[in-house]
Design a protein around this motif. Structure first.
Motif, PDB file in Angstrom:
ATOM      1  N   ALA A  44       0.810  -1.206   0.000  1.00 19.52           N
ATOM      2  CA  ALA A  44       0.000   0.000   0.000  1.00 19.52           C
ATOM      3  C   ALA A  44       0.852   1.268   0.000  1.00 19.52           C
ATOM      4  O   ALA A  44       0.473   2.290  -0.542  1.00 19.52           O
ATOM      5  CB  ALA A  44      -0.938  -0.006   1.207  1.00 19.52           C
ATOM      6  N   ALA A  45       2.020   1.174   0.628  1.00 14.31           N
ATOM      7  CA  ALA A  45       2.849   2.369   0.741  1.00 14.31           C
ATOM      8  C   ALA A  45       3.375   2.803  -0.614  1.00 14.31           C
ATOM      9  O   ALA A  45       3.576   3.989  -0.855  1.00 14.31           O
ATOM     10  CB  ALA A  45       4.007   2.110   1.698  1.00 14.31           C
ATOM     11  N   ALA A  46       3.607   1.898  -1.488  1.00 11.79           N
ATOM     12  CA  ALA A  46       4.096   2.206  -2.823  1.00 11.79           C
ATOM     13  C   ALA A  46       3.044   1.808  -3.832  1.00 11.79           C
ATOM     14  O   ALA A  46       2.427   0.759  -3.704  1.00 11.79           O
ATOM     15  CB  ALA A  46       5.406   1.472  -3.098  1.00 11.79           C
ATOM     16  N   GLN A  47       2.800   2.644  -4.826  1.00 11.02           N
ATOM     17  CA  GLN A  47       1.788   2.341  -5.826  1.00 11.02           C
ATOM     18  C   GLN A  47       2.189   1.177  -6.724  1.00 11.02           C
ATOM     19  O   GLN A  47       1.334   0.533  -7.313  1.00 11.02           O
ATOM     20  CB  GLN A  47       1.508   3.583  -6.678  1.00 11.02           C
ATOM     21  CG  GLN A  47       0.699   4.652  -5.949  1.00 11.02           C
ATOM     22  CD  GLN A  47       0.273   5.761  -6.875  1.00 11.02           C
ATOM     23  OE1 GLN A  47       1.078   6.249  -7.685  1.00 11.02           O
ATOM     24  NE2 GLN A  47      -0.977   6.183  -6.783  1.00 11.02           N
ATOM     25  N   ASN A  48       3.488   0.933  -6.812  1.00  9.04           N
ATOM     26  CA  ASN A  48       3.952  -0.141  -7.676  1.00  9.04           C
ATOM     27  C   ASN A  48       3.464  -1.480  -7.121  1.00  9.04           C
ATOM     28  O   ASN A  48       3.767  -1.840  -5.980  1.00  9.04           O
ATOM     29  CB  ASN A  48       5.468  -0.128  -7.779  1.00  9.04           C
ATOM     30  CG  ASN A  48       6.000  -1.051  -8.853  1.00  9.04           C
ATOM     31  OD1 ASN A  48       5.240  -1.730  -9.540  1.00  9.04           O
ATOM     32  ND2 ASN A  48       7.311  -1.071  -9.004  1.00  9.04           N
ATOM     33  N   ALA A  49       2.717  -2.220  -7.920  1.00  9.16           N
ATOM     34  CA  ALA A  49       2.235  -3.544  -7.495  1.00  9.16           C
ATOM     35  C   ALA A  49       3.346  -4.579  -7.518  1.00  9.16           C
ATOM     36  O   ALA A  49       3.166  -5.689  -7.012  1.00  9.16           O
ATOM     37  CB  ALA A  49       1.089  -4.005  -8.397  1.00  9.16           C
ATOM     38  N   VAL A  50       4.488  -4.235  -8.098  1.00  8.74           N
ATOM     39  CA  VAL A  50       5.643  -5.129  -8.144  1.00  8.74           C
ATOM     40  C   VAL A  50       6.557  -4.798  -6.973  1.00  8.74           C
ATOM     41  O   VAL A  50       6.950  -3.645  -6.781  1.00  8.74           O
ATOM     42  CB  VAL A  50       6.418  -4.978  -9.465  1.00  8.74           C
ATOM     43  CG1 VAL A  50       7.611  -5.924  -9.503  1.00  8.74           C
ATOM     44  CG2 VAL A  50       5.502  -5.224 -10.653  1.00  8.74           C
ATOM     45  N   VAL A  51       6.875  -5.783  -6.176  1.00 11.74           N
ATOM     46  CA  VAL A  51       7.794  -5.600  -5.054  1.00 11.74           C
ATOM     47  C   VAL A  51       9.211  -5.921  -5.531  1.00 11.74           C
ATOM     48  O   VAL A  51       9.440  -6.921  -6.207  1.00 11.74           O
ATOM     49  CB  VAL A  51       7.401  -6.508  -3.877  1.00 11.74           C
ATOM     50  CG1 VAL A  51       8.366  -6.318  -2.706  1.00 11.74           C
ATOM     51  CG2 VAL A  51       5.974  -6.213  -3.442  1.00 11.74           C
ATOM     52  N   ASN A  52      10.160  -5.065  -5.192  1.00  7.45           N
ATOM     53  CA  ASN A  52      11.554  -5.228  -5.622  1.00  7.45           C
ATOM     54  C   ASN A  52      11.661  -5.234  -7.144  1.00  7.45           C
ATOM     55  O   ASN A  52      12.407  -6.013  -7.733  1.00  7.45           O
ATOM     56  CB  ASN A  52      12.164  -6.506  -5.027  1.00  7.45           C
ATOM     57  CG  ASN A  52      13.671  -6.565  -5.154  1.00  7.45           C
ATOM     58  OD1 ASN A  52      14.352  -5.541  -5.183  1.00  7.45           O
ATOM     59  ND2 ASN A  52      14.204  -7.772  -5.243  1.00  7.45           N
ATOM     60  N   GLY A  53      10.903  -4.335  -7.760  1.00  5.17           N
ATOM     61  CA  GLY A  53      10.952  -4.233  -9.220  1.00  5.17           C
ATOM     62  C   GLY A  53      12.250  -3.656  -9.744  1.00  5.17           C
ATOM     63  O   GLY A  53      12.534  -3.747 -10.938  1.00  5.17           O
ATOM     64  N   ASP A  54      13.058  -3.055  -8.852  1.00  5.50           N
ATOM     65  CA  ASP A  54      14.368  -2.552  -9.277  1.00  5.50           C
ATOM     66  C   ASP A  54      15.484  -3.538  -8.945  1.00  5.50           C
ATOM     67  O   ASP A  54      16.653  -3.243  -9.176  1.00  5.50           O
ATOM     68  CB  ASP A  54      14.665  -1.191  -8.639  1.00  5.50           C
ATOM     69  CG  ASP A  54      14.736  -1.255  -7.113  1.00  5.50           C
ATOM     70  OD1 ASP A  54      14.507  -2.346  -6.547  1.00  5.50           O
ATOM     71  OD2 ASP A  54      15.014  -0.207  -6.500  1.00  5.50           O
ATOM     72  N   PHE A  55      15.122  -4.697  -8.367  1.00  4.01           N
ATOM     73  CA  PHE A  55      16.065  -5.789  -8.063  1.00  4.01           C
ATOM     74  C   PHE A  55      17.198  -5.355  -7.140  1.00  4.01           C
ATOM     75  O   PHE A  55      18.275  -5.961  -7.136  1.00  4.01           O
ATOM     76  CB  PHE A  55      16.632  -6.400  -9.347  1.00  4.01           C
ATOM     77  CG  PHE A  55      15.581  -6.878 -10.291  1.00  4.01           C
ATOM     78  CD1 PHE A  55      14.837  -8.017 -10.003  1.00  4.01           C
ATOM     79  CD2 PHE A  55      15.289  -6.190 -11.458  1.00  4.01           C
ATOM     80  CE1 PHE A  55      13.849  -8.449 -10.856  1.00  4.01           C
ATOM     81  CE2 PHE A  55      14.305  -6.617 -12.325  1.00  4.01           C
ATOM     82  CZ  PHE A  55      13.566  -7.752 -12.032  1.00  4.01           C
TER      83      PHE A  55
END
Length: 614
Positions: A44-55
């Motif tokens: 919820a804190a980040a809009q990105n639905a992908v977690v660790n999308g920047d690896f």
């Protein structure tokens, strides 16, 4: 309205993340067993639905491709087989690496050739002398016993726990009498497979056969009589023809058998009538035999390792006749050590050239122990074993991405393949996820591509024990060809009716059939349509399960420079019963692609799925 039947109990493990409808009584214990690295994560804190999308988040993992572990020991990948454990129940029983010691490179120096239970065959070329061997790294032998033939297919419902052609026990023996060691191995199913050496003394080669039946050695015309076979080729009855000793089993009635060769030529021939008990296990399991003249009487004796790490000697009284049992005479002590505590695979050979046989011992840790014989020809004596060391050629740690599951095909013979987090900054400031192949250090063995019959299943979710579960990359990869790479993440729930933007950066070479997919499912249970009577007057409500699965796809390809890929999509369901759901029940992001073996590369970075700005 769609309904989905409950699948077999052989379903693959997956996440314990729940569907939105209420759990049932069978779920809790079973889904605990099924839990793997896909998890439903708060976002919820980040809009990105992908977690660790920047690896940027990763953890260290061992890299065994050079045959040396992080502590500098010669090692293969540890693996457990579905077998009877110490508790008496079926489970993952750690299996040992098998080891042979012979000249494989044609330089008249003995080398180490091993097979780990994962199925990787390695050759450590001796860089020392006959009396003082020296080891650095291994070369990968381009053959993969669990999928040795081009027609071998993964049978998901039969292979999830047993890996039927897996857990090879390796033996090398000049069966054809051409001065070239052929490759022989036993497997979980209870088959013996022989791959002829079609190369030369200095350039051995084991060609991948077109079909499994061609290399499977017939040892039974009836149903299989054992499993987890460990072969030891030897002319046991001294008639000039090689026979087979076979140790077997994952249950208490195990034994070492002798199969007498009935062939008049170079092709082996075995019959049921010429198979005899040789050494009874007497409750010992995972029997692995090797042979040596223990007491110097000129007759070969049988030395047997078992799953508890005990190694025993069965003396040959001489004048052996079919049906004669070799009794267990003694258990070997290695200094003060009487057991290795896990399964072992011993191999007798003169390691240091002093004329006495020594014992090389493959361990369930993946390492190889050496016990030098400091006794005499009639009274062997062993000190405490030492684990052999080498010199790795790569950073031994792989950077594995957190919150993602990966499948680089290594369980399908994608030799030298990897998926790892890169060290250089990605365009967005994080890291990139890199897939490709480590450069082959092979000099003796020529690397060739391995091919097996595979299929590209669309397999994101499965309804299992009354609940929808996500399928991670490792299990989704089982039926695919060797050169397929998969990366998956279970996403945070996507809101129904919301428009999202999927974006990522990509570059690489020789990328084939590359697709990024957002797959999501809505599922619900309808009202009870009938009731079923249970025990003691109980009643169980029978409900209809309603679901709808949708997929959003982005194709991508090779690019010498970073290229941005994008797609906009709106989450919607049309099926009555799920269209009113506020969020997706489960959602997965997958990257899948093929890379030509030992050539292709692919990098992915800056992965985002965010609501589109209004």
């Amino acid at each position: 309205m769609k309904t989905h039947p409950t699948p077999s109990l052989q379903a693959p493990p997956a996440s314990g993340a729940r569907a939105t409808f209420p759990p049932r009584s069978l779920r809790s214990a079973t889904l605990l067993f099924l839990a793997c690295t896909l998890r439903l994560l708060p976002g919820a804190a980040a809009q990105n639905a992908v977690v660790n999308g920047d690896f940027a988040q990763f953890k260290a993992g061992e890299n065994f491709w050079d045959g040396v572990d992080g502590q500098g020991f010669l090692a293969g990948e540890p693996e457990g087989a579905y077998a009877v454990t110490e508790s008496g129940k079926l489970g993952a029983l750690p299996m040992p690496v098998s080891v042979n010691y012979l000249d494989i490179s044609g330089d008249r120096l003995p080398d180490l050739v091993t097979a780990d239970p994962d199925g990787v065959v390695r050759a450590y070329i001796n860089g020392g002398t006959r009396n003082e061997p020296k080891w650095t790294h291994s070369e990968i032998v381009p053959i993969f016993p669990p999928m040795v033939a081009k027609d071998v297919k993964w049978d998901r419902d039969r292979s999830i726990l047993s890996w039927r052609y897996g857990f090879p026990k390796l033996a090398l023996f000049d069966w054809q009498k051409r001065g070239l060691p052929d490759l022989i191995f036993g497997n979980y199913t209870g088959d013996i497979v022989m791959i002829p050496n079609t190369g030369s003394p200095t350039a051995p080669a084991y060609a991948q056969p077109a079909n499994y039946a061609k290399v499977r050695v017939p040892i039974s015309v009836k149903r299989p009589w054992g499993n987890l076979f460990a072969p030891c080729p030897v002319d046991w009855n001294k008639d000039g023809k090689p026979d087979l000793l076979i140790g077997e089993g994952s249950y208490s009635a195990n034994a070492v058998y002798v199969l007498l060769n009935q062939s008049s030529g170079s092709e082996p021939k075995f019959t049921e009538e010429q198979r005899y008990y040789l050494c009874y296990g007497d409750g010992r399991e995972q029997l692995t035999p090797t042979v040596a003249d223990w007491n110097g009487d000129g007759d070969l004796d049988v030395i047997v390792g078992d799953r508890k790490g005990v190694i025993g000697v069965h003396l040959n009284p001489g004048n052996w006749k079919p049906g004669m049992e070799l009794p267990l005479t003694t258990l070997i002590s290695f200094g003060d050590l009487k057991t290795f505590n896990t399964a072992v695979a011993p191999h007798a050979a003169d390691y240091d050239g002093d004329g006495l046989f020594d014992l090389l011992i493959g361990k369930a840790t993946g390492r190889i122990a050496l016990a030098l014989n400091k006794g005499t020809a009639t009274e062997p004596k062993f000190g405490t074993p030492i684990e052999l060391k080498g010199v790795g050629i790569w950073n031994n740690n792989l950077r594995l991405p957190d919150k993602w599951t990966i499948d680089p095909g290594t369980k399908r013979g994608n030799l030298y393949g990897y998926i790892r987090v890169g060290e250089e900054p990605a365009p967005g400031g994080g890291k990139s996820l890199k897939a490709g192949f480590f450069p082959s250090p092979n000099k003796v063995f020529k690397m060739v591509e391995l091919a097996v019959d595979g299929r590209d299943d669309t397999y994101f979710f499965r309804y299992w024990l009354d609940e929808w579960i996500p399928i991670d990359a490792r299990w989704a990869g089982y039926n695919r060809a060797a050169d397929h790479f998969l990366v998956r993440q279970l996403l945070t729930p996507l809101k129904t009716g919301t428009t999202y933007e999927l974006s990522f950066m990509v570059k690489g070479k020789a990328i084939q059939d590359a697709v990024a997919t957002v797959a999501y499912i809505g599922a619900n249970e309808g009202k009870p349509t009938k009731f079923e009577k249970g025990e003691r007057g109980a009643a169980r409500a029978i409900k209809d399960e309603v679901h709808e699965q949708k997929e959003e796809i982005v194709n991508f390809s090779s690019s010498a420079e970073w290229k941005k890929m994008e797609k906009t999509f709106t989450v919607r369901f049309g099926e009555k019963g799920v269209r009113a759901l506020e969020t997706t029940t489960l959602a997965i992001l997958e990257f899948k692609f093929r890379l030509p073996q030992y050539l292709g590369e692919c990098e992915i970075a800056d992965v985002k799925i965010v609501p589109k700005a209004k």
